[in-house]
Design an enzyme around this catalytic site. Structure first.
Site, PDB file in Angstrom:
ATOM      1  CB  CYS A   1      -0.995  -0.048   1.151  1.00  0.00           C
ATOM      2  SG  CYS A   1      -2.418   0.994   0.834  1.00  0.00           S
TER       3      CYS A   1
ATOM      4  CG  HIS B   1      -3.114  -3.079   3.965  1.00  0.00           C
ATOM      5  ND1 HIS B   1      -2.048  -2.462   4.585  1.00  0.00           N
ATOM      6  CD2 HIS B   1      -3.833  -2.100   3.390  1.00  0.00           C
ATOM      7  CE1 HIS B   1      -2.110  -1.169   4.384  1.00  0.00           C
ATOM      8  NE2 HIS B   1      -3.184  -0.908   3.661  1.00  0.00           N
TER       9      HIS B   1
ATOM     10  CD  GLU C   1      -0.068  -5.221   5.812  1.00  0.00           C
ATOM     11  OE1 GLU C   1       0.005  -5.949   4.803  1.00  0.00           O
ATOM     12  OE2 GLU C   1      -0.298  -4.004   5.747  1.00  0.00           O
TER      13      GLU C   1
HETATM   14  N1  GLN Z   1      -3.446   6.475   1.244  1.00  0.00           N
HETATM   15  C1  GLN Z   1      -2.213   6.196   1.879  1.00  0.00           C
HETATM   16  C2  GLN Z   1      -1.079   7.018   1.265  1.00  0.00           C
HETATM   17  O1  GLN Z   1      -1.304   7.724   0.366  1.00  0.00           O
HETATM   18  C3  GLN Z   1      -1.889   4.726   1.804  1.00  0.00           C
HETATM   19  C4  GLN Z   1      -2.874   3.951   2.613  1.00  0.00           C
HETATM   20  C5  GLN Z   1      -2.383   2.670   3.168  1.00  0.00           C
HETATM   21  O2  GLN Z   1      -1.198   2.408   3.234  1.00  0.00           O
HETATM   22  N2  GLN Z   1      -3.320   1.906   3.648  1.00  0.00           N
HETATM   23  O3  GLN Z   1       0.012   6.965   1.685  1.00  0.00           O
END
Ligand code: GLN
Length: 204
Positions: free
Chosen positions: A86, A179, A181
């Site tokens: 992410c 994610h 995890e």
């Molecule tokens: N929206 C977050 C960002 O721009 C990422 C979100 C996440 O890691 N769950 O960094």
């Protein structure tokens, strides 16, 4: 490279902000030795790195503040197997399409931050993984980035039913916009260790 042990691999989890604890729990369950990466010395001990989800702007800021930014970037360029989840995937991208944001510029991809909307638009959806995309993985997408463009040398290893790319691989760099995890399914962590860090779990 100095290592704590020669017969066991050590995974570093960048632990400046975000859900590094959850990655640590997953590796614990797999019996994989791991450390939190917060300073330079930590980087010298690891065989692979996980950059967790969180807030990419904050993680960048903290990487700068701790003077880890250049070191992490260099280590990855020099071959440290790395997985970004992410926000971690955003950090690895060469370009963020919808804002002027600094990244580590490792993967030749374009990515849109919060590409599926805000927190309220977070969702869970099956990700089709592997070369034939027949296996599925429970993808948890939280303010996830959207991969807008990948170059030919980057492999798509995970997609949604609508063919949107959500997991990619290039050499020993792995990125997922979801994610793993946050699930009980350890197969992605196992994949990272076996395939990306290139060690056999069985012998650990
Ligand atoms: N929206 C977050 C960002 O721009 C990422 C979100 C996440 O890691 N769950 O960094």
């Amino acid at each position: 490279m100095k290592k704590l042990s020669t017969n066991k691999i050590i995974i570093g989890i960048l632990s400046l902000q975000g859900d590094f604890k959850e990655h640590s729990i997953a590796l614990e369950k797999l019996n994989i030795q791991h450390i939190n990466v917060r300073k330079k010395n930590d980087l010298d001990q690891i065989d692979g790195l996980i950059i967790p989800g969180g807030e990419s702007t904050t993680i960048i800021k903290l990487l700068k503040r701790t003077k880890l930014f250049d070191l992490v970037q260099k280590k990855i360029f020099n071959g440290l197997p790395t997985w970004g989840t992410c926000a971690g995937a955003i950090l690895l991208a060469k370009k963020v399409t919808n804002m002027d944001q600094q990244t580590l510029k490792i993967l030749d991809i374009e990515i849109e931050r919060n590409g599926y909307g805000r927190q309220a638009n977070s969702f869970t959806e099956e990700v089709h993984i592997g070369t034939n995309k027949k296996t599925t993985f429970p993808g948890i997408f939280i303010r996830a980035p959207k991969i807008k463009k990948i170059t030919k040398n980057i492999s798509c290893v995970g997609m949604l039913s609508n063919k949107e790319i959500v997991a990619i691989e290039y050499k020993n760099i792995f990125a997922t916009t979801f994610h793993p995890e946050l699930t009980d399914d350890l197969s992605m962590h196992e994949y990272f260790i076996k395939k990306i860090v290139n060690k056999d779990l069985g012998s650990l």
